[in-house]
Design an enzyme around this catalytic site. Structure first.
Site, PDB file in Angstrom:
ATOM      1  N   GLY A   1       0.845  -1.189   0.000  1.00  0.00           N
ATOM      2  CA  GLY A   1       0.000   0.000   0.000  1.00  0.00           C
ATOM      3  C   GLY A   1       0.880   1.237   0.000  1.00  0.00           C
ATOM      4  O   GLY A   1       2.030   1.202  -0.434  1.00  0.00           O
ATOM      5  N   ARG A   2       0.353   2.336   0.514  1.00  0.00           N
ATOM      6  CA  ARG A   2       1.112   3.589   0.486  1.00  0.00           C
ATOM      7  C   ARG A   2       2.435   3.469   1.242  1.00  0.00           C
ATOM      8  O   ARG A   2       3.482   3.916   0.759  1.00  0.00           O
ATOM      9  CB  ARG A   2       0.266   4.725   1.069  1.00  0.00           C
ATOM     10  CG  ARG A   2      -0.916   5.147   0.191  1.00  0.00           C
ATOM     11  CD  ARG A   2      -1.663   6.308   0.816  1.00  0.00           C
ATOM     12  NE  ARG A   2      -2.082   5.979   2.176  1.00  0.00           N
ATOM     13  CZ  ARG A   2      -3.233   5.381   2.471  1.00  0.00           C
ATOM     14  NH1 ARG A   2      -4.082   5.052   1.515  1.00  0.00           N
ATOM     15  NH2 ARG A   2      -3.545   5.117   3.729  1.00  0.00           N
ATOM     16  N   ILE A   3       2.377   2.884   2.449  1.00  0.00           N
ATOM     17  CA  ILE A   3       3.602   2.777   3.252  1.00  0.00           C
ATOM     18  C   ILE A   3       4.558   1.770   2.633  1.00  0.00           C
ATOM     19  O   ILE A   3       5.773   2.018   2.535  1.00  0.00           O
ATOM     20  CB  ILE A   3       3.249   2.400   4.706  1.00  0.00           C
ATOM     21  CG1 ILE A   3       2.454   3.541   5.353  1.00  0.00           C
ATOM     22  CG2 ILE A   3       4.523   2.117   5.503  1.00  0.00           C
ATOM     23  CD1 ILE A   3       1.862   3.180   6.703  1.00  0.00           C
TER      24      ILE A   3
ATOM     25  N   ARG B   1      -2.730  -8.732  -1.272  1.00  0.00           N
ATOM     26  CA  ARG B   1      -3.961  -9.476  -1.543  1.00  0.00           C
ATOM     27  C   ARG B   1      -4.325  -9.380  -3.011  1.00  0.00           C
ATOM     28  O   ARG B   1      -4.791 -10.338  -3.620  1.00  0.00           O
ATOM     29  CB  ARG B   1      -5.112  -8.922  -0.698  1.00  0.00           C
ATOM     30  CG  ARG B   1      -5.097  -9.327   0.756  1.00  0.00           C
ATOM     31  CD  ARG B   1      -6.360  -8.855   1.427  1.00  0.00           C
ATOM     32  NE  ARG B   1      -6.578  -7.417   1.236  1.00  0.00           N
ATOM     33  CZ  ARG B   1      -7.695  -6.782   1.549  1.00  0.00           C
ATOM     34  NH1 ARG B   1      -8.709  -7.450   2.039  1.00  0.00           N
ATOM     35  NH2 ARG B   1      -7.798  -5.479   1.354  1.00  0.00           N
TER      36      ARG B   1
ATOM     37  N   ALA C   1       3.609  -2.760  11.379  1.00  0.00           N
ATOM     38  CA  ALA C   1       2.228  -2.687  10.876  1.00  0.00           C
ATOM     39  C   ALA C   1       1.260  -2.603  12.059  1.00  0.00           C
ATOM     40  O   ALA C   1       1.030  -1.522  12.591  1.00  0.00           O
ATOM     41  CB  ALA C   1       1.940  -3.904   9.997  1.00  0.00           C
ATOM     42  N   ARG C   2       0.723  -3.730  12.467  1.00  0.00           N
ATOM     43  CA  ARG C   2      -0.202  -3.776  13.600  1.00  0.00           C
ATOM     44  C   ARG C   2       0.015  -5.059  14.374  1.00  0.00           C
ATOM     45  O   ARG C   2       0.233  -6.129  13.786  1.00  0.00           O
ATOM     46  CB  ARG C   2      -1.667  -3.730  13.138  1.00  0.00           C
ATOM     47  CG  ARG C   2      -2.164  -2.354  12.758  1.00  0.00           C
ATOM     48  CD  ARG C   2      -2.354  -1.466  13.982  1.00  0.00           C
ATOM     49  NE  ARG C   2      -2.833  -0.135  13.607  1.00  0.00           N
ATOM     50  CZ  ARG C   2      -2.059   0.892  13.329  1.00  0.00           C
ATOM     51  NH1 ARG C   2      -0.741   0.754  13.357  1.00  0.00           N
ATOM     52  NH2 ARG C   2      -2.574   2.069  13.027  1.00  0.00           N
TER      53      ARG C   2
ATOM     54  N   GLU D   1      -0.321  -5.043  23.024  1.00  0.00           N
ATOM     55  CA  GLU D   1       0.518  -3.935  23.483  1.00  0.00           C
ATOM     56  C   GLU D   1      -0.314  -2.968  24.321  1.00  0.00           C
ATOM     57  O   GLU D   1      -1.513  -2.825  24.099  1.00  0.00           O
ATOM     58  CB  GLU D   1       1.149  -3.210  22.290  1.00  0.00           C
ATOM     59  CG  GLU D   1       0.182  -2.611  21.290  1.00  0.00           C
ATOM     60  CD  GLU D   1       0.901  -1.970  20.102  1.00  0.00           C
ATOM     61  OE1 GLU D   1       0.588  -0.808  19.815  1.00  0.00           O
ATOM     62  OE2 GLU D   1       1.751  -2.629  19.469  1.00  0.00           O
TER      63      GLU D   1
ATOM     64  N   HIS E   1       5.867   1.273  19.426  1.00  0.00           N
ATOM     65  CA  HIS E   1       4.850   1.750  18.482  1.00  0.00           C
ATOM     66  C   HIS E   1       5.039   3.243  18.192  1.00  0.00           C
ATOM     67  O   HIS E   1       4.133   4.063  18.411  1.00  0.00           O
ATOM     68  CB  HIS E   1       3.447   1.493  19.042  1.00  0.00           C
ATOM     69  CG  HIS E   1       2.392   1.447  17.966  1.00  0.00           C
ATOM     70  ND1 HIS E   1       1.265   0.672  18.071  1.00  0.00           N
ATOM     71  CD2 HIS E   1       2.288   2.083  16.762  1.00  0.00           C
ATOM     72  CE1 HIS E   1       0.502   0.841  16.995  1.00  0.00           C
ATOM     73  NE2 HIS E   1       1.122   1.685  16.183  1.00  0.00           N
ATOM     74  N   ILE E   2       6.201   3.581  17.657  1.00  0.00           N
ATOM     75  CA  ILE E   2       6.526   4.986  17.398  1.00  0.00           C
ATOM     76  C   ILE E   2       6.875   5.240  15.932  1.00  0.00           C
ATOM     77  O   ILE E   2       7.483   6.270  15.606  1.00  0.00           O
ATOM     78  CB  ILE E   2       7.690   5.459  18.286  1.00  0.00           C
ATOM     79  CG1 ILE E   2       8.939   4.589  18.077  1.00  0.00           C
ATOM     80  CG2 ILE E   2       7.274   5.494  19.749  1.00  0.00           C
ATOM     81  CD1 ILE E   2      10.194   5.139  18.743  1.00  0.00           C
TER      82      ILE E   2
END
Length: 323
Positions: free
Chosen positions: A155-157, A177, A237-238, A267, A285-286
């Protein structure tokens, strides 16, 4: 009377000033996270909310907030928001895409380089007073230039990460995907590969896919076993996209060489086993945390909220059926 809105965590003063031009604003500048009960109490009489990823917005919460019309996340991710529940109750939900791409891509490269060159391990060793002289084989790392980079999620990132790889003369593989347009592939210098192929052929695997039920534990024991024993996993990511327990076992057994991690399951309560690995670079997460980026994220969320409550058409609407 102005609509009432709640800002659930500390934001920049300029953001509050902007919101105050349109709303009666309640702000949590103490930055202490609300518990689910406290969140429901604060939103009970509000028309809108500026939220963060730690704020769970589900049907149980919405049932206690009959006036709520908009929930605007200060994040590109939105797995804290039940979109179906919002749509069913006519609540608009938004996120902040685009403004954090460069900062997150830069930080991904910070993780890649720090992990490959054992930077945090070497710094901790130096700070502990262990450096007594130069040695030829001291903290030997892995070359990044000329390596194969596998990007999961273009994607964008992911695209921003791929463009930066050109400066390191890397071969770039990607899995998505849905295969991206040929123009994007050319711009990024990236070649599509099935996930198993990408994992097997990449020296560095970096994850940039959103979290959803479909991507839960996308990278687990089977996928980690397909990576090279010299391979590195980079994750900004997540939490939940990676099975953290499986990753710990892969690191412990030497199935992969190292990892650079900015996000974790559950987290901020990360698995304490991660702390014992010298070959794992850890961050809280920074990835998007630069002053300009975080300011722009908060201001975009505020603009979404103003648009949602004044026109009903926020620019970054996640659930059009609610509109």
């Amino acid at each position: 009377m102005k609509p009432r809105v709640q800002v659930t965590r500390e934001v920049f003063d300029e953001v509050l000033d902007y919101l105050a031009e349109h709303f009666e604003v309640s702000a949590n500048q103490s930055d202490a996270p609300f518990t689910p009960v406290e969140l429901a109490e604060h939103l009970a009489d509000k028309h809108g909310a500026l939220t963060v990823l730690t704020d769970r917005v589900d049907d149980a919460l919405l049932a206690r907030c009959p006036n709520l019309k908009a929930v605007c996340n200060i994040a590109v991710g939105f797995n804290n928001i039940d979109l179906k529940a919002c749509s069913a109750r006519g609540v608009l939900a938004t996120n902040t895409p685009g403004v954090l791409d460069s900062a997150t891509a830069d930080f991904t490269w910070a993780l890649i380089l720090a992990t490959a060159r054992r930077l945090t391990e070497a710094e901790a060793w130096l700070r502990a007073g262990e450096w007594h002289g130069w040695k030829l084989k001291q903290f030997l790392g892995q070359d990044v230039a000329g390596a194969t980079l596998g990007i999961v999620g273009l994607g964008r990132i992911g695209q921003a990460v791929a463009r930066r790889a050109r400066g390191f003369d890397m071969k770039v593989l990607y899995f998505n995907r849905k295969r991206v347009d040929a123009d994007i592939e050319r711009e990024c210098g990236a070649t599509y590969a099935p996930l198993d192929t990408l994992l097997a052929e990449s020296d560095i695997v970096t994850l940039h896919t959103p979290y959803s039920p479909a991507t839960h534990h996308l990278i687990g024991a089977q996928q980690l076993a397909r990576m090279k024993p010299t391979g590195m996993l980079i994750h900004a990511a997540r939490g939940g996209v990676v099975d953290d327990a499986a990753l710990i076992e892969a690191l412990k057994s030497g199935k992969i060489a190292a990892a650079g991690l900015d996000v974790f399951e559950s987290e901020p309560k990360l698995n304490p086993a991660f702390l014992r690995f010298k070959n794992v670079v850890l961050a809280p997460h920074i990835a998007s945390s630069t002053h300009r980026t975080r300011f722009n994220m908060a201001m975009l969320a505020a603009r979404n909220l103003v648009a949602a409550l004044t026109t009903g058409k926020p620019p970054n609407l996640l659930n059009p059926p609610a509109n």
